[in-house]
Design an enzyme around this catalytic site. Structure first.
Site, short mmCIF file in Angstrom:
data_model
loop_
_atom_site.label_atom_id
_atom_site.label_comp_id
_atom_site.label_asym_id
_atom_site.label_seq_id
_atom_site.Cartn_x
_atom_site.Cartn_y
_atom_site.Cartn_z
CB VAL A 148 -1.07 0.08 1.33
CG1 VAL A 148 -1.61 1.26 1.41
CG2 VAL A 148 -2.08 -1.04 1.17
CB CYS A 149 0.89 4.11 0.94
SG CYS A 149 1.17 5.96 1.01
CB THR A 150 5.83 5.13 -0.45
OG1 THR A 150 5.58 5.13 0.94
CG2 THR A 150 5.12 6.56 -0.96
CB THR A 188 2.80 4.35 -5.31
OG1 THR A 188 3.28 4.61 -4.10
CG2 THR A 188 3.18 5.51 -6.15
N GLY A 190 -1.81 -0.65 -3.59
CA GLY A 190 -2.93 0.47 -3.32
C GLY A 190 -2.10 1.75 -3.30
#
Length: 195
Positions: A102-104, A122, A151
């Site tokens: 998820v994310c970075t 990202t 995500g």
């Protein structure tokens, strides 16, 4: 299903907790057999980006022993992706069936070589940082390419968790999880990305 949640200093807790809350319902509802999880890190204690400290029982386990690995994001991923020792440990997950970020956290996935030829997403603030690692940066809330799930930013973790649950089960199960979480914002199969 045996899951490894990879934690590290300065991670963003919601990136972890949103997915974790949704996916652990697979075991609670008995929608999957033998659901278990470990919190893993390269050290015995980590502190998130708001000061929450977490004790770790599983330090640098062989990640090939897990069916799923999950990595949250946080500002520290921008430097962590260049930590060769950490990335070498993440690469032990090469045989894990599912890789979820998820994310970075996607930057860690990319640095480990798991995004080569894949579509991914990202946090919007890091699209440019993700580009060198994958075939296409998709500007969506979550993306699936084979058994790699990524995500977008922070709260997208919840939607990605529900999408993952739905991918392994069906619409009925994901609706039960949504009801249990009191989370009406995810729409089953409306944002399916990849294959």
């Amino acid at each position: 299903m045996k899951m490894a949640y990879i934690l590290f200093d300065k991670m963003t807790a919601l990136d972890l907790v949103g997915f974790y809350e949704a996916v652990t319902w697979l075991g609670i509802l008995k929608a999957q057999e033998n659901v278990s999880w470990h919190f893993c890190s390269n050290k015995e204690q980590i502190t998130d980006d708001r000061g929450l400290t977490i004790q770790i029982k599983h330090v640098c386990p062989d990640l090939s022993d897990y069916d799923l690995i999950f990595i949250p994001g946080g500002m520290s991923t921008r430097q962590l992706r260049f930590d060769t020792e950490f990335i070498s440990w993440i690469q032990t997950a090469r045989d894990a069936e599912y890789k979820v970020f998820v994310c970075t956290g996607a930057l860690i996935l990319g640095a480990a070589g798991f995004l080569t030829g894949k579509r991914a997403t990202t946090n919007p603030s890091a699209y440019d940082l993700l580009e060198p690692y994958c075939s296409e940066v998709v500007q969506e809330r979550f993306v699936r390419d084979g058994n790699v799930f990524t995500g977008g930013g922070v709260s997208a973790s919840i939607d990605l968790g529900l999408y993952f649950v739905e991918s392994l089960t069906n619409e009925n199960v994901v609706r039960q999880v949504q009801e249990a979480m009191h989370y009406p914002y995810y729409s089953p199969f409306t944002n399916k990305q990849g294959s």
